[in-house]
Design a protein around this motif. Structure first.
Motif, mmCIF file in Angstrom:
data_model
loop_
_atom_site.group_PDB
_atom_site.id
_atom_site.type_symbol
_atom_site.label_atom_id
_atom_site.label_comp_id
_atom_site.label_asym_id
_atom_site.label_seq_id
_atom_site.Cartn_x
_atom_site.Cartn_y
_atom_site.Cartn_z
ATOM 1 N N PHE A 32 -6.673 73.825 64.479
ATOM 2 C CA PHE A 32 -6.439 73.557 65.830
ATOM 3 C C PHE A 32 -6.206 74.891 66.259
ATOM 4 O O PHE A 32 -5.360 75.799 65.786
ATOM 5 C CB PHE A 32 -5.209 72.704 66.071
ATOM 6 C CG PHE A 32 -5.202 72.571 67.753
ATOM 7 C CD1 PHE A 32 -5.824 71.541 68.467
ATOM 8 C CD2 PHE A 32 -4.051 73.058 68.297
ATOM 9 C CE1 PHE A 32 -5.679 71.854 69.683
ATOM 10 C CE2 PHE A 32 -3.678 73.106 69.638
ATOM 11 C CZ PHE A 32 -4.854 72.260 70.542
ATOM 12 N N MET A 33 -6.921 75.382 67.430
ATOM 13 C CA MET A 33 -6.539 76.572 67.942
ATOM 14 C C MET A 33 -5.846 76.733 69.426
ATOM 15 O O MET A 33 -6.265 75.951 70.357
ATOM 16 C CB MET A 33 -8.062 77.476 68.284
ATOM 17 C CG MET A 33 -8.712 77.473 66.764
ATOM 18 S SD MET A 33 -10.490 78.307 67.236
ATOM 19 C CE MET A 33 -11.244 76.728 67.949
ATOM 20 N N PRO A 34 -4.567 76.926 69.573
ATOM 21 C CA PRO A 34 -3.882 77.120 70.674
ATOM 22 C C PRO A 34 -4.576 77.990 71.744
ATOM 23 O O PRO A 34 -5.440 78.829 71.271
ATOM 24 C CB PRO A 34 -2.691 77.708 70.473
ATOM 25 C CG PRO A 34 -2.339 77.478 68.631
ATOM 26 C CD PRO A 34 -3.772 77.324 68.344
ATOM 27 N N VAL A 247 -11.252 69.422 72.433
ATOM 28 C CA VAL A 247 -10.959 68.353 72.133
ATOM 29 C C VAL A 247 -9.770 68.502 71.238
ATOM 30 O O VAL A 247 -9.777 69.348 70.280
ATOM 31 C CB VAL A 247 -11.798 67.505 71.226
ATOM 32 C CG1 VAL A 247 -11.418 66.010 70.881
ATOM 33 C CG2 VAL A 247 -13.038 67.015 72.314
ATOM 34 N N GLY A 248 -8.618 67.877 71.411
ATOM 35 C CA GLY A 248 -8.284 66.728 72.272
ATOM 36 C C GLY A 248 -6.907 66.102 71.866
ATOM 37 O O GLY A 248 -5.692 67.008 71.613
ATOM 38 N N THR A 249 -6.697 64.789 71.982
ATOM 39 C CA THR A 249 -5.429 64.269 71.576
ATOM 40 C C THR A 249 -5.486 64.197 70.041
ATOM 41 O O THR A 249 -6.229 64.423 69.416
ATOM 42 C CB THR A 249 -5.471 62.716 72.148
ATOM 43 O OG1 THR A 249 -6.509 62.068 71.355
ATOM 44 C CG2 THR A 249 -5.618 62.736 73.635
ATOM 45 N N MET A 268 -4.082 70.608 75.876
ATOM 46 C CA MET A 268 -3.225 69.341 75.851
ATOM 47 C C MET A 268 -1.766 69.465 75.366
ATOM 48 O O MET A 268 -1.006 69.100 76.121
ATOM 49 C CB MET A 268 -3.891 68.295 75.349
ATOM 50 C CG MET A 268 -3.249 66.976 75.580
ATOM 51 S SD MET A 268 -4.241 65.533 75.045
ATOM 52 C CE MET A 268 -5.344 65.767 76.325
ATOM 53 N N PRO A 269 -1.413 70.127 74.327
ATOM 54 C CA PRO A 269 -0.214 70.460 73.798
ATOM 55 C C PRO A 269 0.476 71.285 74.803
ATOM 56 O O PRO A 269 1.706 71.095 75.100
ATOM 57 C CB PRO A 269 -0.304 70.914 72.508
ATOM 58 C CG PRO A 269 -1.756 71.599 72.356
ATOM 59 C CD PRO A 269 -2.502 70.746 73.152
ATOM 60 N N THR A 270 0.033 72.245 75.349
ATOM 61 C CA THR A 270 0.768 73.332 76.220
ATOM 62 C C THR A 270 0.976 72.865 77.440
ATOM 63 O O THR A 270 1.915 72.594 78.219
ATOM 64 C CB THR A 270 0.151 74.728 76.239
ATOM 65 O OG1 THR A 270 -1.228 74.481 76.486
ATOM 66 C CG2 THR A 270 0.232 75.390 74.902
ATOM 67 N N ARG A 271 -0.169 71.968 78.088
ATOM 68 C CA ARG A 271 0.048 71.644 79.539
ATOM 69 C C ARG A 271 0.991 70.536 79.495
ATOM 70 O O ARG A 271 1.747 70.452 80.560
ATOM 71 C CB ARG A 271 -1.316 71.285 79.844
ATOM 72 C CG ARG A 271 -1.331 70.665 81.219
ATOM 73 C CD ARG A 271 -3.093 70.355 81.766
ATOM 74 N NE ARG A 271 -3.663 71.697 82.073
ATOM 75 C CZ ARG A 271 -4.981 71.917 82.231
ATOM 76 N NH1 ARG A 271 -5.730 70.749 82.139
ATOM 77 N NH2 ARG A 271 -5.588 72.957 82.448
ATOM 78 N N PHE A 279 4.399 65.252 72.108
ATOM 79 C CA PHE A 279 3.889 64.582 71.026
ATOM 80 C C PHE A 279 4.920 64.385 69.737
ATOM 81 O O PHE A 279 5.286 65.564 69.480
ATOM 82 C CB PHE A 279 2.681 65.152 70.548
ATOM 83 C CG PHE A 279 1.441 65.266 71.710
ATOM 84 C CD1 PHE A 279 0.749 64.266 71.717
ATOM 85 C CD2 PHE A 279 1.500 66.343 72.603
ATOM 86 C CE1 PHE A 279 -0.017 64.263 72.773
ATOM 87 C CE2 PHE A 279 0.565 66.406 73.560
ATOM 88 C CZ PHE A 279 -0.243 65.313 73.775
ATOM 89 N N THR A 280 4.732 63.370 69.283
ATOM 90 C CA THR A 280 5.689 62.974 68.282
ATOM 91 C C THR A 280 5.056 62.302 67.003
ATOM 92 O O THR A 280 3.968 61.639 67.212
ATOM 93 C CB THR A 280 6.968 62.187 68.485
ATOM 94 O OG1 THR A 280 6.784 60.825 68.650
ATOM 95 C CG2 THR A 280 7.671 62.796 69.741
ATOM 96 N N SER A 281 5.469 62.238 65.792
ATOM 97 C CA SER A 281 4.979 61.323 64.609
ATOM 98 C C SER A 281 4.945 59.982 65.223
ATOM 99 O O SER A 281 4.291 58.876 64.448
ATOM 100 C CB SER A 281 5.770 61.396 63.421
ATOM 101 O OG SER A 281 7.251 61.188 63.501
#
Length: 373
Positions: A32-34, A247-249, A268-271, A279-281
């Motif tokens: 995954f690329m930030p 993408v994505g979630t 998505m993670p930063t916004r 986001f959690t497990s």
């Protein structure tokens, strides 16, 4: 020079693991690329990104061309030196932002004319200009200029669009300057399988260092995105990395790794971190909720990120409600750590031969909901 090595595949799905090498280091896949749109991943420093485990980040050609200017970045020795990041960088072509941010644009075979969202000035972007900008930025992986069609879109228009994307891809390849910079082709075709096949075959025939699937996650239902992704990867070579753009979630990543994807990026993670969604497990958690006012729990009891090791939900809620910048930073550190840890766990699960079981268990846990734990 760029090199991709496919190390192994899952026996029960199309999931795979490997790595690619650039002059700025090795990246293990799936990855995954930030997103660092304007030369920074919002609210976090390069050292914090490294601590989180980021192997590669994404920069945006469109935004960096407008501000500060790719000529300015080149003056400082390229994007790596400008932002003090010594690991790999991927830059997109700028095409998606042109089509999504510019209300007034004129597309023809030569290129696309649009107005800057900053000051309204008219800009003409061609395949050659996109490669020139990315060469000035000095990214490890460049993307070809393509046309990202909206959803829904008439089939006749998409058919013409993939031909334009093909011609632009050839021109991008011919315009490539630096041998050490990799260039990825992009497959388009909307949600029409026959057009996805045609586009994939055309782009693969041109020959690139890697292949991206573009034009998905633009409004279509998830099940349709998964189906088109699954279909398209059958026409991409096994010995090149496969990148699903935008993408994505966490669920999307699990589903699309199963369908043969190696690389992901998304804001998505930063916004969401900046909007108080974590986001959690156990799924999503809303830190602004009243019930966390007196909670001494970490965001996620299964997480060992800096935020979860040191701060409670009660404190993080207080920071967020008070409008403190620290809230955005700590939330972002957590969300990025979650995403990067997830793809690392996915890699290990594929290597161990238990990816399907891992995926099933993860998706079941996500359904619980972080607000319920």
């Amino acid at each position: 020079m760029f090199r991709f090595v496919l190390e192994g595949k899952d026996k029960e799905s199309k999931a795979r693991f490997g790595y690619f090498e650039t002059i700025h280091g090795r990246v293990e896949t799936p990855i995954f690329m930030p997103v660092g749109t304007v030369g920074s991943v919002k609210t976090v420093t390069p050292d914090e990104l490294k601590d989180i485990g980021a192997q590669i980040i994404l920069g945006n050609t469109y935004h960096l061309h407008l501000r500060p200017g790719d000529d300015v970045v080149k003056y400082f020795g390229g994007l790596h030196k400008f932002i003090n990041w010594d690991r790999p960088i991927l830059t997109d072509s700028g095409g998606f932002q042109v089509f999504s941010l510019s209300e007034l644009k004129d597309i023809n075979e030569e290129g696309v004319t649009f107005r800057s969202h900053l000051d309204g000035r008219k800009i003409f972007l061609t395949p050659e200009k996109s490669i020139e900008i990315q060469s000035n930025l000095g990214s490890d992986i460049m993307m070809v200029l393509d046309e990202c069609v909206p959803y829904p879109c008439e089939k006749d228009y998409v058919k013409k669009s993939i031909e334009l994307t093909r011609k632009w891809a050839i021109r991008c390849k011919n315009a490539k300057i630096n041998s050490w910079q990799a260039l990825f082709g992009i497959v388009q075709g909307g949600v029409y399988k026959e057009l996805r096949r045609v586009s994939a075959e055309q782009i693969v025939e041109i020959g690139f260092d890697g292949y991206a699937i573009g034009g998905l996650s633009v409004g279509e239902e998830n099940i349709l995105m998964y189906d088109i992704t699954d279909f398209t990867t059958d026409f991409l070579p096994e010995n090149r990395p496969r990148y699903l753009m935008g993408v994505g979630t966490p669920e999307d990543i699990l589903e699309c790794v199963e369908r043969g994807i190696d690389m992901f990026d998304c804001v998505m993670p930063t916004r969401n971190a900046r909007n108080g969604l974590l986001f959690t497990s156990y799924g999503k958690l809303h830190i602004k909720r009243q019930e966390w006012k007196l909670s001494d729990k970490p965001i996620d009891p299964n997480c060992n990120c800096y935020t979860c090791r040191n701060f409670s939900r009660g404190y993080l809620r207080h920071l967020y409600k008070a409008g403190e910048i620290l809230a955005l930073r700590l939330n972002t550190i957590h969300n990025l750590h979650f995403y990067i840890s997830l793809v690392k766990e996915i890699r290990n699960a594929i290597k161990s031969g238990c990816f399907k079981k891992f995926k099933r268990e993860k998706l079941e846990m996500f359904k619980i909901g972080g607000d319920n734990v």
